[in-house]
Scaffold this active site. Structure first.
Site, mmCIF file in Angstrom:
data_model
loop_
_atom_site.group_PDB
_atom_site.id
_atom_site.type_symbol
_atom_site.label_atom_id
_atom_site.label_comp_id
_atom_site.label_asym_id
_atom_site.label_seq_id
_atom_site.Cartn_x
_atom_site.Cartn_y
_atom_site.Cartn_z
ATOM 1 N N ASP A 178 -9.209 12.177 16.437
ATOM 2 C CA ASP A 178 -8.175 12.101 17.455
ATOM 3 C C ASP A 178 -6.797 11.836 16.860
ATOM 4 O OD1 ASP A 178 -7.322 12.111 20.150
ATOM 5 O OD2 ASP A 178 -7.330 9.930 20.188
ATOM 6 N N CYS B 158 -14.139 -5.090 7.945
ATOM 7 C CA CYS B 158 -12.949 -4.250 8.143
ATOM 8 C C CYS B 158 -13.122 -2.847 7.558
ATOM 9 C CB CYS B 158 -11.741 -4.939 7.513
ATOM 10 S SG CYS B 158 -10.250 -3.942 7.443
ATOM 11 N N CYS C 247 -16.371 7.427 8.370
ATOM 12 C CA CYS C 247 -16.078 7.937 9.708
ATOM 13 C C CYS C 247 -16.351 9.436 9.738
ATOM 14 C CB CYS C 247 -14.645 7.602 10.110
ATOM 15 S SG CYS C 247 -13.373 8.249 8.994
ATOM 16 N N TYR D 98 5.113 5.121 23.322
ATOM 17 C CA TYR D 98 4.360 5.009 22.071
ATOM 18 C C TYR D 98 3.238 6.036 21.926
ATOM 19 C CZ TYR D 98 1.449 2.211 25.285
ATOM 20 O OH TYR D 98 0.718 1.767 26.349
#
Length: 427
Positions: A282, A332, A266, A29
């Site tokens: 990333d 969230c 972010c 994965y």
């Protein structure tokens, strides 16, 4: 070396990839093995000393927060060798101004960490994040070495070895299509190591527009978190720190999330590849998100560039209408942008793939988390809080039989809903 720039007051972080995507494992994965550097750098095996020094100098120069965290990531960063990290520490000492300190964090699969490595990490006060997917059977399903062999036994031995040198590694566990089937087995296996800190990372990957077989579903992720939460809140308060539980509690208590995917915006965690190229995130080491190079621009310039600011603010500005009106938005914030590829209920593109699972977890955990927060503020010990929670659970189920409606409000009979779980935790 380039001239130093004047540091801004708004902090940022960097994840450095000293060997790029090179790794001594072939996890099915892994999202990073497909990362490609420019053609003329494909043969480079490790970050050069010049690039290493430029990166460290710029990172220190661009921040005022102390301690400053250096995160070494991969692929498998330990492939760079101990001598590489000895040089990094020397360079850090060279550029750290008086009164400022730094910490190093190694994110690793653990296969290379022998006694020499552990002694080095302990001597230099490294934090270690170690990847391990719970039980041996579940871990070995996807996490194999280059020869196709399972790696759990070696990684588990590394956890013990690190602890023998005084290092309690943070355990990083993926929630994938296999681990999601056995949440309690996974959690209990990780808890048994006694390191005290666990992070659960949902695997969400797409190939040719389709979700991969190793990915977790939103529903499965939510069920996994709820099952682990029950075990944790009734047995392990004050003993084990589960990242998503702590982050959620912090937000509901009036604080701010540290996790980037839970924050409103972010873009403050850059990636520096082994060739010095800098990327937005990333999960976005792609040509479209290549910001520049530490040999040509400073990290401060790149993190505050119009492109990167737009990238980071886009997390908030590109929320769907459904997200903006959601009761869980404050905790969230739409989740990670990489997972926003579903259609919302009204057909708008950009809903979070994990939305249903996160909603179910937040709804399920909120009453208990708020109660724990209140009791904690009243100076109750973790042990007393867990006794209180168990007593409340027993009271709820006191006169409930298997054929009665489940008190959770599902409108199902207890035997078809929470009966088994209640019997396990209300004894």
């Amino acid at each position: 070396m380039p001239e130093k720039t004047v540091a801004s007051t708004q902090p940022f972080m960097v994840m450095a990839k000293p060997v790029g995507s090179r790794c001594n494992m072939q996890c099915t994965y892994c999202y990073y093995t497909a990362t490609q550097l420019p053609k003329d750098n494909e043969k480079q095996l490790c970050m050069s000393d010049e690039t290493l020094e430029r990166f460290i100098m710029q990172y220190i120069d661009g921040n005022t927060n102390s301690p400053l965290y250096f995160v070494w990531h991969g692929g498998e960063p330990a492939i760079a060798g101990i001598d590489f990290f000895k040089r990094a520490i020397m360079i850090q000492k060279k550029y750290l101004p008086e009164g400022m300190s730094c910490k190093n964090n190694l994110q690793t699969n653990g296969l290379l960490l022998d006694d020499e490595w552990c002694a080095f990490l302990a001597k230099n006060d490294f934090d270690v994040g170690l990847s391990i997917d719970g039980t041996q059977l579940l871990h070995d399903h996807y996490r194999k070495d280059l020869g196709g062999n399972g790696t759990h036994a070696r990684v588990a031995a590394t956890v013990d070895r690190l602890q023998s040198f005084g290092i309690k590694p943070d355990l990083l566990c993926t929630v994938n299509s296999e681990t999601v089937k056995n949440p309690l087995a996974v959690y209990r296996a990780l808890r048994s190591f006694g390191t005290g800190w666990i992070q659960f990372i949902p695997i969400v990957r797409r190939e040719n527009g389709s979700i991969t077989m190793d990915s977790v579903t939103g529903e499965g992720y939510g069920n996994f978190l709820c099952a682990v939460f029950d075990e944790w809140v009734l047995n392990d308060l004050g003993k084990v720190d589960v990242q998503i539980f702590s982050e959620t509690a912090r937000v509901w208590a009036g604080g701010s999330a540290v996790l980037c995917w839970m924050a409103p915006v972010c873009g403050r965690v850059l990636i520096v590849e082994l060739d010095g190229s800098v990327y937005s995130c990333d999960h976005f080491v792609k040509p479209d998100f290549h910001l520049g190079d530490v040999g040509k621009q400073s990290l401060r310039e790149l993190v505050d560039s119009p492109f990167q600011l737009e990238f980071g603010n886009g997390k908030r500005e590109k929320l769907t209408a459904q997200c903006r009106s959601c009761q869980w938005l404050s905790v969230c914030n739409g989740g990670c942008p990489k997972d926003r590829f579903e259609l919302a209920e009204d057909g708008e593109y950009g809903a979070n793939y994990l939305c249903d699972g996160l909603k179910s977890f937040f709804s399920y955990a909120q009453p208990a988390i708020n109660l724990v927060t209140m009791l904690n503020r009243n100076r109750q010990t973790p042990e007393a809080i867990m006794v209180d929670l168990r007593n409340r659970l027993k009271a709820i189920w006191k006169d409930i039989g298997r054929n009665d409606l489940c008190p959770c409000g599902s409108s199902k009979k207890a035997k078809h809903c929470c009966w088994d779980k209640a019997q396990m935790y209300s004894r």
